[in-house]
Design a protein around this motif. Structure first.
Motif, short mmCIF file in Angstrom:
data_model
loop_
_atom_site.label_atom_id
_atom_site.label_comp_id
_atom_site.label_asym_id
_atom_site.label_seq_id
_atom_site.Cartn_x
_atom_site.Cartn_y
_atom_site.Cartn_z
N LYS A 154 -42.77 -82.94 75.85
CA LYS A 154 -43.95 -82.12 75.50
C LYS A 154 -44.95 -82.96 74.70
CE LYS A 154 -46.31 -78.22 74.83
NZ LYS A 154 -47.04 -78.55 73.64
N ASP A 155 -44.41 -83.75 73.75
CA ASP A 155 -45.29 -84.62 72.94
C ASP A 155 -46.02 -85.62 73.83
OD1 ASP A 155 -42.95 -84.88 70.13
OD2 ASP A 155 -44.54 -83.41 70.57
N VAL A 156 -45.31 -86.18 74.81
CA VAL A 156 -45.92 -87.15 75.72
C VAL A 156 -47.08 -86.49 76.49
CG1 VAL A 156 -45.55 -88.48 77.86
CG2 VAL A 156 -43.96 -88.72 75.95
N LEU A 157 -46.87 -85.28 76.93
CA LEU A 157 -47.94 -84.56 77.64
C LEU A 157 -49.13 -84.32 76.70
CD1 LEU A 157 -46.15 -81.81 79.79
CD2 LEU A 157 -47.32 -83.87 80.60
N ASP A 158 -48.82 -83.91 75.47
CA ASP A 158 -49.90 -83.67 74.50
C ASP A 158 -50.70 -84.94 74.24
OD1 ASP A 158 -47.97 -81.36 72.37
OD2 ASP A 158 -49.06 -81.07 74.26
N MET A 159 -49.98 -86.05 74.06
CA MET A 159 -50.66 -87.31 73.79
C MET A 159 -51.52 -87.75 74.98
SD MET A 159 -48.03 -89.72 71.63
CE MET A 159 -46.46 -89.30 72.31
N THR A 160 -50.97 -87.57 76.16
CA THR A 160 -51.71 -87.99 77.36
C THR A 160 -52.95 -87.12 77.56
OG1 THR A 160 -49.64 -88.72 78.36
CG2 THR A 160 -51.52 -88.48 79.83
N MET A 161 -52.81 -85.83 77.29
CA MET A 161 -53.94 -84.91 77.38
C MET A 161 -55.03 -85.35 76.41
SD MET A 161 -55.13 -82.18 78.84
CE MET A 161 -56.90 -82.28 78.60
N HIS A 162 -54.59 -85.65 75.17
CA HIS A 162 -55.53 -86.07 74.13
C HIS A 162 -56.22 -87.39 74.50
CE1 HIS A 162 -57.19 -86.88 70.14
NE2 HIS A 162 -56.72 -88.10 70.29
N ALA B 228 -59.52 -89.97 79.25
CA ALA B 228 -59.74 -90.97 80.30
C ALA B 228 -58.80 -92.16 80.16
CB ALA B 228 -61.19 -91.45 80.25
N ASN B 229 -58.29 -92.42 78.95
CA ASN B 229 -57.37 -93.54 78.77
C ASN B 229 -56.02 -93.30 79.42
OD1 ASN B 229 -59.05 -95.30 77.34
ND2 ASN B 229 -58.63 -94.25 75.41
N GLY B 230 -55.64 -92.03 79.54
CA GLY B 230 -54.40 -91.67 80.22
C GLY B 230 -53.14 -92.12 79.50
N GLY B 231 -52.00 -91.91 80.15
CA GLY B 231 -50.71 -92.28 79.56
C GLY B 231 -49.69 -92.63 80.62
N HIS B 232 -48.67 -93.41 80.25
CA HIS B 232 -47.64 -93.84 81.21
C HIS B 232 -46.56 -92.77 81.33
CE1 HIS B 232 -49.55 -97.74 80.24
NE2 HIS B 232 -49.19 -98.08 81.46
N ILE B 233 -46.94 -91.67 81.94
CA ILE B 233 -46.05 -90.50 82.01
C ILE B 233 -44.77 -90.77 82.79
CG2 ILE B 233 -45.82 -88.18 82.94
CD1 ILE B 233 -48.61 -87.57 82.12
N GLY B 234 -44.91 -91.37 83.97
CA GLY B 234 -43.75 -91.55 84.86
C GLY B 234 -42.57 -92.20 84.16
N GLY B 235 -42.81 -93.36 83.57
CA GLY B 235 -41.74 -94.12 82.91
C GLY B 235 -41.30 -93.49 81.60
#
Lengths: 267, 324
Positions: free
Chosen positions: A20-28, A31-38
């Motif tokens: 959930k934190d990873v999703l929140d960080m990526t949302m925040h 445009a920079n995005g996040g490495h969700i898959g790994g």
């Protein structure tokens, strides 16, 4: 530094919180995005490591540096720093950067992101600690794509030569790398066999089964380093993207975010 | 502590810089509990034979894996060790450069990269074994100290200094066994402060590494032609002794830098970068290696080819001096 909590967590809950934190960080991060898959393929491993296995004197090296956001999440959840800090992820000038910057006080021991050095770095740490006989363990998370790097194997040779049984490497075998599936880009058919041929204790697990993870992380004192080959699914936890290509690094819209949060809650 | 007795210094010069390295380290190892030495299959090439036996708990041979050596050193430095790593210069600098920059430099770790036989030292071993671009690379790393000793005496000084210095450093060892020392006695060595060899009025020569021998001989040839040379030993290429460079720019119409390194990016470049925005600056002759690959040969052949022999240095200075 907030009080570090170890061994007091429900692993399922911790793993959920990490995702959930990873999703929140990526949302925040927008445009920079996040490495969700790994991040998601590693989340259960990180939950067991920090929530159940590691003691305060142990060390964790994130060799697979691009999943820093998952590392930040588990560190925050375990009290290494305030959770509120997570919201500064990828802000310009923030200390929570895409790839970690060394900050030992807050549980981040190396500046990561350049793949292939974690096992060598860990061998250096482990050698010093073995000489001190302090009984600590060093855990390293490595990616399967990362095993393309020759320097990984230099570290593998070294740890074996030095008999560093205070080292445990976990390979997150999610079968993908940036440009596609590992079997298409640069296949290593059985990465465990390669470690084994270099003299490592080799254990194979389902990287999303908490009991298997915990069992595989049991320390060995037979004079050989240990590798845990964790079969995982890139994006595990979000059935809509699990195992699909193109999820190494993602930008998400609010709509996608809401959808993902719902998927997580249904698990 | 090393005793700098005159007789000993002469013996050192017969070893050459790289074989002396291991010998000096062995002499002072007991005084430095947090010292650790890693070598990439070059233990005996670095004169570490005795060290490896007497201090086995402070030594590990990584075999021919230089990126691994630097990354391992980084791990050890994170645990509080003062780690020295070594290989032949191109393999100590170019090959693991990314690890040096991204681990040692970026995390500002206490790791010292000792480059054996840099420049043309390995002579007939050929171009794959020369390092003519290592100063250029190392200079670009923020926080990296770059040392380049003139002779064996200065090599010992530099090692002692690095044993007490905390932070990343590159120690560029040059020359071959038998080159006479330019320092005949003990003297004061401070990282970042050039040493003046000789005073003069017309031209200021700044030389780094073993090639200072040729520069000093060139300065004597130039004296005979009526050109008075001031000569400095630049044992620290980064950080530059900028105070002294300012003083030199005020006093001289012409400055000559001499290095066993490509003109591109080395000492000459560093000095000219520093002087670039001065309104009044001296003419600067950059004496270094041109942008080509030479045929292999022994050390003195290579210096001659590259314009770094005393005679060639003298010719170049005479030529340029005519323009000021």
């Amino acid at each position: 530094m907030a009080e570090v909590i170890v061994h007091k967590m429900d692993i399922r809950e911790l793993a959920y919180n990490i995702r959930k934190d990873v999703l929140d960080m990526t949302m925040h991060a927008g445009a920079n995005g996040g490495h969700i898959g790994g991040a998601f393929s590693a989340a259960d491993i990180l939950a067991v490591l920090y929530g159940k296995v590691m003691t305060e004197k142990d060390k964790f090296i994130l060799s697979k540096g691009h999943v820093a956001l998952a590392h930040y999440a588990v560190l925050a959840e375990c009290g290494y720093f305030e959770k509120e800090k997570l919201v500064s992820f990828e802000d310009s000038g923030s200390t929570l950067t895409t790839h970690e910057i060394k900050d030992s006080e807050n549980g981040i021991d190396i500046s990561g992101g350049s793949l292939g050095y974690g096992i060598s770095i860990a061998s250096g740490i482990a050698l010093v600690r073995k000489q001190k006989e302090d009984n600590s363990q060093i855990y390293i998370l490595v990616g399967d794509g990362e095993c393309n790097e020759g320097s990984i194997w230099e570290g593998v040779m070294t740890a074996s030569k030095l008999g560093l049984d205070n080292i445990t490497v976990i390979v997150d075998v999610n079968s993908q790398q940036l440009d596609g599936y590992t079997k298409d880009i640069m296949p290593i058919n059985d990465v465990g066999k390669v470690f084994e041929s270099f003299g490592w204790n080799t254990r194979y697990i389902n990287g999303h089964n908490y009991d298997e993870i915990e069992g595989a992380l049991e320390k060995s004192s037979n004079g050989h380093p240990t590798v845990v080959i964790a079969q995982t699914i890139k994006g595990k936890g979000l059935p809509s993207i699990e195992g699909k290509p193109g999820i190494h690094h993602m930008r998400i819209t609010e709509e996608e975010y809401n959808g993902f949060v719902q998927e997580l809650e249904m698990l | 502590m090393i005793e700098y007795e005159k007789k000993k210094l002469i013996q050192w010069s017969r070893l050459g810089q790289r074989k002396l390295f291991g010998s000096i380290l062995n002499e002072v190892a007991d005084e430095h509990q947090n010292l650790y030495m890693l070598a990439a299959d070059v233990g005996s090439s670095a004169g570490l034979g005795e060290f490896m036996e007497a201090h086995a708990d402070k030594f590990f041979n990584t075999g021919i894996s230089e990126q691994n050596m630097v990354a391992m050193a980084s791990g050890m430095a994170l645990e509080g060790k003062n780690v020295f790593v070594t290989s032949f210069a191109p393999f100590a600098s170019l090959r693991p450069f990314e690890a040096i920059r991204t681990l040692v430099g970026y995390m500002h770790l206490n790791v010292k990269v000792v480059a054996l036989a840099s420049g043309f030292s390995l002579g007939s071993q050929g171009n794959t074994h020369y390092a003519l671009e290592d100063i250029a690379l190392m200079r670009t790393i923020p926080g990296m100290t770059v040392l380049s000793p003139a002779d064996c005496v200065e090599t010992a000084k530099a090692i002692e200094a690095l044993l007490d210095y905390e932070g990343p450093a590159y120690l560029r060892l040059t020359g071959t066994p038998g080159i006479p020392n330019v320092y005949k006695d003990d003297y004061s060595f401070t990282i970042g402060k050039f040493n003046k060899f000789k005073e003069g009025n017309d031209v200021c020569i700044l030389a780094t590494g073993a090639v200072i021998n040729e520069a000093v001989r060139a300065s004597r040839l130039l004296e005979k032609e009526g050109i008075s040379c001031e000569v400095y030993d630049v044992h620290t290429v980064k950080p530059l002794d900028t105070k002294l460079l300012d003083d030199i720019a005020d006093r001289f119409k012409m400055v000559v830098s001499v290095e066993e390194h490509y003109k591109s990016g080395g000492l000459g470049s560093a000095i000219s970068e520093y002087y670039a925005d001065r309104i009044n600056r001296p003419l600067h002759s950059i004496i270094g290696v041109d942008d080509i690959y030479f045929r292999d040969g022994d050390y003195s052949y290579m210096l001659e080819q590259a314009g770094l022999s005393a005679a060639k240095i003298k010719e170049r200075v005479l030529n340029d001096f005519g323009r000021v």
